[in-house]
Write an enzyme that holds these catalytic residues in place. Structure first.
Site, PDB file in Angstrom:
ATOM      1  N   LYS A 161       0.861  -1.190   0.000  1.00  0.00           N
ATOM      2  CA  LYS A 161       0.000   0.000   0.000  1.00  0.00           C
ATOM      3  C   LYS A 161       0.894   1.237   0.000  1.00  0.00           C
ATOM      4  O   LYS A 161       1.750   1.399   0.873  1.00  0.00           O
ATOM      5  CB  LYS A 161      -0.840  -0.037   1.273  1.00  0.00           C
ATOM      6  N   LEU A 162       0.675   2.068  -1.000  1.00  0.00           N
ATOM      7  CA  LEU A 162       1.526   3.256  -1.177  1.00  0.00           C
ATOM      8  C   LEU A 162       0.663   4.508  -1.182  1.00  0.00           C
ATOM      9  O   LEU A 162      -0.458   4.488  -1.706  1.00  0.00           O
ATOM     10  CB  LEU A 162       2.283   3.146  -2.505  1.00  0.00           C
TER      11      LEU A 162
END
Ligand code: E4P
Length: 214
Positions: free
Chosen positions: A83-84
């Site tokens: 998750k960015l």
């Protein structure tokens, strides 16, 4: 529509998994902090319960640090999705991850343009936060409809992951719009199971069953 559970609480994940309704899990630093447990230990337990995409959030602010975290997390298990954050650095890391075949979930998406950029960078998932938009008097679900339209216009493969879900109407609307995934907190999953007519129906059948000669 796939349903992910939005929690790092393994008790909740086990319970929902036993119900057969969970396709994956999303975690974030706030959910992780609530567990009071070590990050890797929790993620390893989650991957042993659910055989589906498990989002694990990077906390670096620069692409280089995000890539270091991406390499670390994706080494833990094949189902990890990194998750960015939806920032220019996050997009750089998303592009690099796509080139390396590391699945990504671009998080904290609050506009159609952000979702467009996430797709262009090669995100596997884009997570628009509907509840947090509702909190500031914007209708979060409108964003899901608009992103669906843009992704369909151009055939983007990025999946819309409706996030920050607060109640059953969010889930129903996400499904009607055609969101690919909804990530749902455990209490909302429980709410989805209930209907007063189901309870009344069970009660009536049990009472009538007593009258059946045995
Ligand atoms: C998404 O992946 C996030 O974990 C989550 O949906 C955030 O929701 P919140 O606004 O309830 O914190």
């Amino acid at each position: 529509m796939k349903i992910f559970i939005d929690t790092a609480d393994v008790k909740e994940i086990r319970e929902a998994h036993e119900m057969g309704v969970i396709d994956g899990v999303t975690t974030n630093p706030s959910l992780m902090a609530k567990t009071g447990r070590k990050h890797r230990e929790v993620i390893e337990e989650i991957v042993s319960i659910v055989d589906g995409p498990i989002s694990v959030e990077a906390v670096s602010l620069e692409a280089k640090g995000m890539m270091k975290e991406a390499h670390e997390f994706s080494g833990w298990h094949k189902n990890i999705v990194v998750k960015l954050p939806m920032t220019s650095e996050g997009l750089k890391a998303t592009k690099l991850c796509a080139q390396e075949g590391i699945p990504t979930n671009v998080t904290l998406v609050f506009s159609v343009n952000q979702a467009l950029l996430a797709a262009k960078a090669g995100a596997s998932y884009a997570s628009p936060f509907v509840g947090r938009l509702d909190d500031i008097s914007e209708t979060g679900m409108n964003l899901i409809s608009e992103i669906r339209q843009v992704y369909d216009n151009y055939g983007f493969k990025t999946q819309i992951l409706t996030a920050s879900i607060r109640h059953p109407i969010h889930v129903k609307e996400a499904a009607l719009i055609g969101s690919d995934v909804a990530t749902v907190p455990f209490n909302v999953i429980q709410q989805l199971t209930r209907h007063p007519l189901t309870d009344i129906g069970i009660q009536r059948f049990l009472e009538d069953w007593k009258k059946v000669p045995k």
